[in-house]
Design a protein around this motif. Structure first.
Motif, PDB file in Angstrom:
ATOM      1  N   ILE A 173       0.831  -1.202   0.000  1.00  0.00           N
ATOM      2  CA  ILE A 173       0.000   0.000   0.000  1.00  0.00           C
ATOM      3  C   ILE A 173       0.871   1.260   0.000  1.00  0.00           C
ATOM      4  O   ILE A 173       0.641   2.195  -0.765  1.00  0.00           O
ATOM      5  CB  ILE A 173      -0.941   0.022   1.231  1.00  0.00           C
ATOM      6  N   LEU A 174       1.887   1.288   0.870  1.00  0.00           N
ATOM      7  CA  LEU A 174       2.766   2.453   0.929  1.00  0.00           C
ATOM      8  C   LEU A 174       3.651   2.554  -0.306  1.00  0.00           C
ATOM      9  O   LEU A 174       3.928   3.651  -0.795  1.00  0.00           O
ATOM     10  CB  LEU A 174       3.645   2.381   2.186  1.00  0.00           C
ATOM     11  N   ASN A 175       4.112   1.402  -0.799  1.00  0.00           N
ATOM     12  CA  ASN A 175       5.029   1.384  -1.945  1.00  0.00           C
ATOM     13  C   ASN A 175       4.568   0.343  -2.962  1.00  0.00           C
ATOM     14  O   ASN A 175       5.128  -0.756  -3.035  1.00  0.00           O
ATOM     15  CB  ASN A 175       6.456   1.061  -1.481  1.00  0.00           C
ATOM     16  N   VAL A 248       9.263   8.767  -0.975  1.00  0.00           N
ATOM     17  CA  VAL A 248      10.094   8.458   0.193  1.00  0.00           C
ATOM     18  C   VAL A 248       9.848   7.013   0.607  1.00  0.00           C
ATOM     19  O   VAL A 248       8.709   6.568   0.707  1.00  0.00           O
ATOM     20  CB  VAL A 248       9.772   9.409   1.364  1.00  0.00           C
ATOM     21  N   LYS A 249      10.940   6.268   0.823  1.00  0.00           N
ATOM     22  CA  LYS A 249      10.842   4.875   1.236  1.00  0.00           C
ATOM     23  C   LYS A 249      11.755   4.621   2.428  1.00  0.00           C
ATOM     24  O   LYS A 249      12.771   5.311   2.596  1.00  0.00           O
ATOM     25  CB  LYS A 249      11.235   3.933   0.092  1.00  0.00           C
ATOM     26  N   SER A 250      11.387   3.631   3.212  1.00  0.00           N
ATOM     27  CA  SER A 250      12.218   3.211   4.330  1.00  0.00           C
ATOM     28  C   SER A 250      13.224   2.181   3.815  1.00  0.00           C
ATOM     29  O   SER A 250      12.828   1.102   3.364  1.00  0.00           O
ATOM     30  CB  SER A 250      11.354   2.601   5.432  1.00  0.00           C
ATOM     31  N   LEU A 251      14.525   2.521   3.858  1.00  0.00           N
ATOM     32  CA  LEU A 251      15.568   1.650   3.316  1.00  0.00           C
ATOM     33  C   LEU A 251      16.610   1.344   4.378  1.00  0.00           C
ATOM     34  O   LEU A 251      16.928   2.182   5.217  1.00  0.00           O
ATOM     35  CB  LEU A 251      16.249   2.315   2.108  1.00  0.00           C
ATOM     36  N   GLY A 252      17.151   0.150   4.327  1.00  0.00           N
ATOM     37  CA  GLY A 252      18.210  -0.240   5.249  1.00  0.00           C
ATOM     38  C   GLY A 252      19.544   0.378   4.858  1.00  0.00           C
ATOM     39  O   GLY A 252      19.693   0.951   3.773  1.00  0.00           O
ATOM     40  N   PRO A 253      20.557   0.269   5.715  1.00  0.00           N
ATOM     41  CA  PRO A 253      21.850   0.906   5.461  1.00  0.00           C
ATOM     42  C   PRO A 253      22.625   0.318   4.295  1.00  0.00           C
ATOM     43  O   PRO A 253      23.541   0.965   3.779  1.00  0.00           O
ATOM     44  CB  PRO A 253      22.606   0.684   6.779  1.00  0.00           C
TER      45      PRO A 253
END
Length: 518
Positions: A173-175, A248-253
């Motif tokens: 839903i978010l991405n 905008v997305k939540s991404l790991g390092p």
């Protein structure tokens, strides 16, 4: 020695150093937009003293870049063929990956059987890091040959089946997946479809796409590792996205966003006749281009006629990237150009509008040139990019399916040209994109050298990548808790029933029944 020189020397010594390294980069996709996303990176790495070997379909052929060796696979364009009519008529999000996965399988096998690429397997020299385009994981086999760290690179955002290997959230839903047309606040219908598509796409990639890649890996590389093991062992993922310009997305390092403006490293000058045509456009000119994959000359007759009728009715000059020598019915205000130096065209002071298919590079180049857009999306990520640009207030969308409405196209073009809000917004967006401590290119160079210096980056791996999906989504925990709740409720219900029956039975024996006496 002055204090200033002392400070300068200390500062230089404090900078992270990376001795000159051997870098192997493989970008198999025969698409100019996929290649131009990384040409600046190869150039910059070579200018920093690294010896860079690139397998590419579009070599720079710059004799000044003495540290850059290019293996030319331009012949791979034959695998693309004519996709324009196919994507215009029948391609959708459910079958798009089927079409292109078959093409990409042919490209991968074709290039791995190519002599100069085969020579790389003979290990005549050592490479310190391998960079591979994410759609071709079979080429990760080279990292096994050279025992070196590896970086996946994508010229656009990575699909979810790649993000999952790095533990990045892939919320439907978010991405939504890039090949869907969904963007922003999805309605209930879109949320349902996006969720179903995510499940379908995940199973499809495992059953078909990666299965074919595994066959190629086994055929050309002497390794017992699977595609999944190679992908799970990748050190970093470079995605050519910019959170300011995109979602905008939540991404790991271990995932690095390297998006942003890429200056064409080849010197591209406008032909004199084109330069004169644009210079003479005192009221401004419109640039019409559908990119390198969708060719205007191959559009359906009805679509082509709608475009011609629209352009003919406009009081502006139009530069049209058209791949054929002739266009029957070409309007007098239209000039055709087979291949356009797009960045030079967009930088011309007389440009007032860019009509585009919605490719990522075209979107970025338009923003950095402060040019508003009308978007006619065809396939892939273009529909999602179109909605993204429209939501940011810099573009208007005109659909090509089921047919291109010439009245809607004209209305959209005049709206963007005459409403100053579009150009003001694109200028503001450019300012936001430029306000950053490090460009995408600088990040790509720094992180590449980081992997070389540290011989990998496994210490940055997101632990979410190693958790099974049922644990990541708490399916086992939620199931356990639901089971406990169900057991407690069942026990309570049974207890209540037991107590009720006991009390009913007890009261039935103890309480006398009073009969009415007449």
């Amino acid at each position: 020695m002055s204090s200033f020189r002392v400070i300068l020397i200390v500062a230089v010594l404090a900078l992270p150093s990376c001795s000159c390294a051997n870098i192997l980069a493989i970008v198999p996709m025969p698409s100019y937009i996929h290649q131009i996303a990384f040409t600046s990176l190869w150039k910059e790495l070579s200018l920093r003293g690294h010896k860079v070997t690139v397998v590419t379909t579009d070599p720079q052929n710059d004799p000044k870049l003495t540290n850059l060796t290019e293996i030319d696979t331009n012949w791979s364009y034959k695998y693309f063929g004519n996709v324009s009519k196919l994507v215009e008529k029948s391609m959708n999000m459910w079958n798009a990956f089927d079409v292109f996965s078959g093409i990409m399988t042919g490209i991968g096998e074709g290039q791995l059987s190519f002599g100069p690429v085969q020579k790389l397997m003979q290990r005549e020299e050592h490479f310190d890091v391998l960079l591979v385009e994410g759609f071709f994981p079979e080429f990760l086999g080279f990292a096994e040959i050279y025992n070196c760290p590896k970086i996946l690179i994508t010229s656009l955002d990575a699909p979810k089946f790649i993000h999952r290997f790095f533990g990045n959230p892939t919320h439907p839903i978010l991405n939504p997946e890039m090949v869907t047309s969904f963007h922003g606040n999805l309605n209930f219908r879109e949320r349902v479809i996006s969720t179903i598509f995510d499940v379908y796409f995940a199973f499809h990639s495992v059953k078909n796409y990666y299965a074919e890649k595994q066959k190629i890996l086994n055929k050309y590389f002497n390794t017992k590792l699977t595609i999944f093991e190679l992908m799970s062992d990748v050190d970093l993922l470079f995605v050519n996205v910019d959170p300011v310009l995109q979602t905008v997305k939540s991404l790991g390092p271990s995932t690095v966003t390297i998006g942003g403006f890429r200056k064409d490293t080849r010197k591209r000058y406008l032909p004199k006749d084109v330069q004169d045509f644009l210079d003479s456009a005192k009221e401004g000119f419109i640039y019409f281009s559908l990119g390198s994959n969708v060719k205007s000359k191959d559009l359906r007759k009805e679509t082509l006629e709608a475009i011609i009728d629209t352009l003919k009715s406009l009081p502006y000059k139009i530069l049209w990237k058209f791949e054929a020598d002739e266009l029957p019915g070409k309007p007098d205000n239209v000039k055709l150009i087979k291949w356009s130096p797009q960045q030079s065209v967009l930088a011309h002071p007389n440009i007032i509008l860019f009509v585009t298919q919605g490719g990522l590079q075209s979107m970025e180049e338009a923003i950095y040139s402060e040019v508003p857009l009308v978007v006619i999306p065809f396939f892939g990520d273009q529909e999602q990019n179109a909605k993204l640009m429209q939501s940011k207030g810099i573009a208007v969308i005109v659909e090509v399916r089921p047919y291109l409405d010439k009245d809607k196209l004209k209305t959209a073009m005049l709206e963007v040209i005459t409403n100053p809000q579009y150009r003001n917004t694109v200028r503001r967006l450019k300012q936001l994109a430029l306000d950053t401590p490090m460009t995408g290119l600088e990040k790509a160079v720094w992180w590449t050298e980081y992997v070389i210096r540290n011989k990998g980056a496994k210490h940055l791996r997101n632990p979410a990548a190693d958790i099974p999906l049922y644990q990541y989504y708490l399916i086992d925990v939620i199931s356990f808790l639901l089971a406990v709740v169900a057991l407690v409720i069942t026990a309570v219900v049974l207890l209540v029933k037991f107590v009720y029956r006991f009390i009913s039975k007890f009261l039935g024996k103890q309480v006398p029944v009073h009969k009415k006496v007449n």
